[in-house]
Design a protein around this motif. Structure first.
Motif, PDB file in Angstrom:
ATOM      1  N   ILE A 269     -25.733  23.237  50.943  1.00  0.00           N
ATOM      2  CA  ILE A 269     -25.759  21.766  51.090  1.00  0.00           C
ATOM      3  C   ILE A 269     -24.904  21.447  52.156  1.00  0.00           C
ATOM      4  O   ILE A 269     -25.087  20.736  53.190  1.00  0.00           O
ATOM      5  N   LEU A 270     -23.782  22.240  52.466  1.00  0.00           N
ATOM      6  CA  LEU A 270     -22.596  21.855  53.335  1.00  0.00           C
ATOM      7  C   LEU A 270     -23.573  22.333  54.740  1.00  0.00           C
ATOM      8  O   LEU A 270     -23.194  21.578  55.784  1.00  0.00           O
ATOM      9  N   ASP A 271     -24.024  23.478  54.762  1.00  0.00           N
ATOM     10  CA  ASP A 271     -24.867  23.871  55.949  1.00  0.00           C
ATOM     11  C   ASP A 271     -25.895  23.090  56.533  1.00  0.00           C
ATOM     12  O   ASP A 271     -25.994  22.613  57.563  1.00  0.00           O
ATOM     13  N   ASP A 272     -26.359  22.420  55.347  1.00  0.00           N
ATOM     14  CA  ASP A 272     -27.757  21.338  55.713  1.00  0.00           C
ATOM     15  C   ASP A 272     -27.004  20.230  56.298  1.00  0.00           C
ATOM     16  O   ASP A 272     -27.392  19.619  57.429  1.00  0.00           O
ATOM     17  N   ILE A 273     -25.653  19.665  55.821  1.00  0.00           N
ATOM     18  CA  ILE A 273     -25.091  18.464  56.375  1.00  0.00           C
ATOM     19  C   ILE A 273     -24.396  18.765  57.862  1.00  0.00           C
ATOM     20  O   ILE A 273     -24.577  17.828  58.531  1.00  0.00           O
ATOM     21  N   ARG A 274     -23.902  19.983  57.961  1.00  0.00           N
ATOM     22  CA  ARG A 274     -23.460  20.310  59.331  1.00  0.00           C
ATOM     23  C   ARG A 274     -24.548  20.228  60.189  1.00  0.00           C
ATOM     24  O   ARG A 274     -24.430  19.870  61.314  1.00  0.00           O
ATOM     25  N   GLN A 275     -25.660  20.968  59.835  1.00  0.00           N
ATOM     26  CA  GLN A 275     -26.813  20.963  60.994  1.00  0.00           C
ATOM     27  C   GLN A 275     -27.394  19.526  61.202  1.00  0.00           C
ATOM     28  O   GLN A 275     -27.681  19.440  62.093  1.00  0.00           O
ATOM     29  N   ASP A 276     -27.345  18.704  60.104  1.00  0.00           N
ATOM     30  CA  ASP A 276     -28.094  17.187  60.287  1.00  0.00           C
ATOM     31  C   ASP A 276     -26.909  16.601  61.116  1.00  0.00           C
ATOM     32  O   ASP A 276     -27.596  15.805  61.939  1.00  0.00           O
ATOM     33  N   LEU A 277     -25.799  16.626  60.772  1.00  0.00           N
ATOM     34  CA  LEU A 277     -24.674  15.934  61.717  1.00  0.00           C
ATOM     35  C   LEU A 277     -24.909  16.313  63.248  1.00  0.00           C
ATOM     36  O   LEU A 277     -24.820  15.478  64.271  1.00  0.00           O
ATOM     37  N   ALA A 278     -24.791  17.702  63.334  1.00  0.00           N
ATOM     38  CA  ALA A 278     -25.002  18.162  64.749  1.00  0.00           C
ATOM     39  C   ALA A 278     -26.364  17.712  65.449  1.00  0.00           C
ATOM     40  O   ALA A 278     -25.864  17.109  66.533  1.00  0.00           O
ATOM     41  N   LEU A 423     -34.725   9.644  58.577  1.00  0.00           N
ATOM     42  CA  LEU A 423     -34.515   8.346  59.570  1.00  0.00           C
ATOM     43  C   LEU A 423     -34.602   9.016  61.049  1.00  0.00           C
ATOM     44  O   LEU A 423     -35.370   8.398  61.990  1.00  0.00           O
ATOM     45  N   ARG A 424     -34.031   9.971  61.219  1.00  0.00           N
ATOM     46  CA  ARG A 424     -33.997  10.727  62.388  1.00  0.00           C
ATOM     47  C   ARG A 424     -35.444  10.914  62.982  1.00  0.00           C
ATOM     48  O   ARG A 424     -35.852  10.850  64.128  1.00  0.00           O
ATOM     49  N   GLU A 425     -35.912  11.703  62.133  1.00  0.00           N
ATOM     50  CA  GLU A 425     -37.280  12.098  62.577  1.00  0.00           C
ATOM     51  C   GLU A 425     -38.322  10.948  62.913  1.00  0.00           C
ATOM     52  O   GLU A 425     -39.294  11.128  63.623  1.00  0.00           O
ATOM     53  N   GLU A 426     -38.062  10.066  62.079  1.00  0.00           N
ATOM     54  CA  GLU A 426     -38.928   8.653  62.369  1.00  0.00           C
ATOM     55  C   GLU A 426     -38.519   8.064  63.564  1.00  0.00           C
ATOM     56  O   GLU A 426     -39.419   7.419  64.140  1.00  0.00           O
TER      57      GLU A 426
END
Length: 585
Positions: A269-278, A423-426
């Motif tokens: 989950i942390l990796d996902d969050i990191r990538q998401d924020l980046a 949201l970002r994708e949309e």
RNA sequence: GCGCCUGUAGCUCAGUUGGAUAGAGUGCCAGUUUCCGAAGCUGGAGGUCACAGGUUCGAUUCCUGUCAGGCGCGCCA
């Protein structure tokens, strides 16, 4: 420019007070930009402020001050207007100066050193790594990263941090949820706990665990659920049910294996969050682990420190912090009767740690639902003899989601939330960031997904980006006609720019450094967003009113030089906001 | 019940720290292109700044009260 005018008025003021033999405390001189061009470029209200202490008519005071005003090469005209405003009109040269300033400073135009290199820590988002970020976190991410960028632009030494809550009960529930989904994947049949994490991402993590370790952690469902108190749907208590399952997991797996399962969930989950924020353009300097704080004994040390200072007392088997001594409404538990430290205890240690790292300013950005938490944290800071004025908690109000007229519910547990990634994708990164930051943080926000998705053309970010692309387009057009921009010729002919549109544009450009500084010091990114919309409008209006590329070579170069500076400022401001400045769209 | 945030145009929101005739976007109406990108531009209609007091030269802004909405008041995090 403001400072120079302030200086002029200051000189006039001292002459005035001498002449009138006034012995009064002089108020600070305020110079404001006028809203209306009819009132000149800058206005000073000093005469009205002096009216009462000097016991004189404000217009008379203004007259005397203006008479005493020294000459200045920047001021073309001074007027007294209304109840006693002193209005200053700048010379054309003074207004045009800004274009040269922008082009020589480039990316640095607007930045300042008011922060004097002070160390500032900004902590934001810090969502529990129990699931993907949702749109509520998006607002905090956008706000926090732009506040950070603003502070950097204002000359602060900024340290951006994410506090990772990788310890505690919620994380245990996540670990347990992963394990149970894993067991189901192994073929066990049972009802998944109502208080577990329901989202499909938990199943994905369980599948990875299975792929990596096979059936290493498998146990029979009957063994797992033996003597576990009933879940809520069966008439039991969901909290007791899930806690019992967590204890069972720890018991059956043993510490080492439990940690593997737990960390699998955490890291995924942390990796996902990191990538998401980046991908959202939100960078961090540090990801600070709560567990590291616990394991290194810093939490215990903080508790001991408070005990030693007589700030804790024991009651009903628990240790309480006397936060009421510092204005909190009740005392707070720091160590539970079962010996476990509370989340608050970690947070006390964490804040002490922030101070010990030498930050002169500590900014916490929280969701508004945590506002009740502020008094106890500030109480703890004071109890540990730290300067509470260095700590600033900024609250970001909720973004209420709508689909058309329908409100969208959000619950991480049931997994029905709209994620930041979706949201970002949309709507795209640029639109999402701009949209989030366009409103004051203390303003409740209605976020209509339908509007953001289906009518993204209405989003102001396009309007601003289009202005930038349009300038670029003019320069492309120039080349197609076999011409080129001669900056020197342009700069030498700035005096040709006397149209109202051009003056308005230059005034707007000149105010950018003030806007940026204001936005930084007040932590209000939205005024930068509004500035961009105003600047874009000034430009589009100008564009429609005048032909830039014309037969008049000197005029053409002057105008190109002006719009090049517009492009630079739009780019600078968008960069601070983390929004791209496209050359064409 | 107590605490925090909010109340400005039909809707979404600004309002430069107390200043001059309260502004944008969107929606609605009417215009605009042989010419650098019409994702643009021009004009129009649209307001008791929630309400009532107070502070002063001057209040959308500050203070008090009332009303309305949001959020928070765990040995959860």
């Amino acid at each position: 420019m403001k400072d120079q005018l302030k200086n002029l008025v200051g000189q006039a003021l001292s002459i005035f007070t001498q002449q009138q033999q006034l012995e009064i405390d002089l108020p600070e001189i305020q110079i404001d930009r006028t809203k209306d061009k009819k009132h000149g470029d800058f206005a000073c209200n000093i005469a009205m402020m002096l009216a009462k202490p000097a016991k004189m008519n404000p217009r008379q005071i203004a007259t005397e001050i203006v008479a005493a005003l020294p000459e200045s090469e920047f001021v073309s005209q001074v007027e007294i207007a209304g109840p006693g405003f002193i209005n200053f009109y700048l010379t054309a040269e003074a207004s045009q100066q800004v274009v040269l300033d922008i082009l020589s400073k480039g990316e640095a135009y607007g930045r300042s050193q008011v922060g004097q290199g002070k160390k500032v820590q900004v902590e934001f988002v810090s969502a529990n790594p129990t699931g993907p970020l949702h749109v509520g976190h998006g607002r905090g991410a956008a706000y926090g990263s732009v506040v950070s960028s603003l502070l950097m632009a204002a000359g602060f030494d900024v340290h951006r941090e994410y506090y990772v809550n990788d310890a505690g009960r919620q994380m245990d529930i996540l670990g347990t949820s992963v394990w149970l989904r894993y067991l189901q994947a192994c073929g066990e049949h049972f009802t998944f706990p109502s208080n577990g994490y329901q989202g499909s991402y938990v199943k994905d993590i369980a599948a990875e665990l299975m792929q990596e370790y096979g059936e290493k952690f498998s146990h029979a469902g009957t063994e797992v659920f033996k003597d576990i108190p009933a879940d809520e749907p069966e008439g039991g208590d969901k909290e007791m049910h899930i806690d019992a399952l967590t204890n069972r997991a720890k018991h059956l797996l043993g510490d080492a294996d439990y940690r593997i399962v737990f960390d699998k969930g955490l890291n995924a989950i942390l990796d996902d969050i990191r990538q998401d924020l980046a991908e959202f353009g939100t960078e961090y300097d540090e990801w600070f682990s709560e567990r590291s704080l616990v394991e290194s004994g810093v939490v215990d040390k903080a508790i001991e420190q408070l005990k030693a200072a007589g700030q804790l007392y024991q009651d009903k088997g628990a240790w309480w912090f006397k936060s009421t001594d510092y204005g909190d409404e009740k005392d707070r538990v720091v160590v539970r009767d079962n010996g476990q430290a509370t989340y608050f205890a970690s947070d006390i240690a964490y804040h002490l740690n922030k101070y010990q790292r030498g930050f002169e300013q500590i900014i916490d950005i929280w969701g508004a639902d945590h506002h009740g938490y502020i008094p106890r944290v500030k109480a703890a800071v004071q109890a540990m003899s730290q300067n509470v004025d260095q700590l600033k908690v900024l609250l970001v109000q909720f973004a209420v989601l709508y689909r058309g007229a329908e409100k969208v519910g959000m619950s991480t547990r049931s997994g029905e939330f709209v994620t930041l990634r979706e949201l970002r994708e949309e709507v795209g990164k640029d639109a999402a960031r701009f949209f989030y930051v366009m409103r004051g943080a203390d303003q409740h926000m209605d976020f209509d997904l339908e509007l953001a998705k289906s009518q993204s053309n209405d989003n102001p970010v396009y309007y601003v980006q289009y202005a930038h692309a349009r300038v670029c387009s003019v320069f492309r057009q120039l080349e197609e006609r076999g011409l080129s921009w001669d900056e020197t010729v342009g700069q030498n002919n700035l005096s040709r720019l006397t149209e109202a549109h051009e003056e308005a544009l230059m005034t707007r450009l000149a105010s950018y450094p003030e806007v940026l500084e204001n936005a930084a010091l007040n932590h209000t990114p939205h005024i930068l967003a509004h500035y961009l919309m105003d600047l874009a409008r000034d430009f589009h209006t100008y564009y429609n009113a005048h032909q830039f590329i014309s037969d008049d070579a000197a005029m053409t170069q002057a105008r190109l030089t002006l719009i090049a500076s517009v492009r630079q400022v739009i780019r600078n401001a968008l960069t601070v906001m983390g929004v791209s400045a496209p050359e064409s769209m």
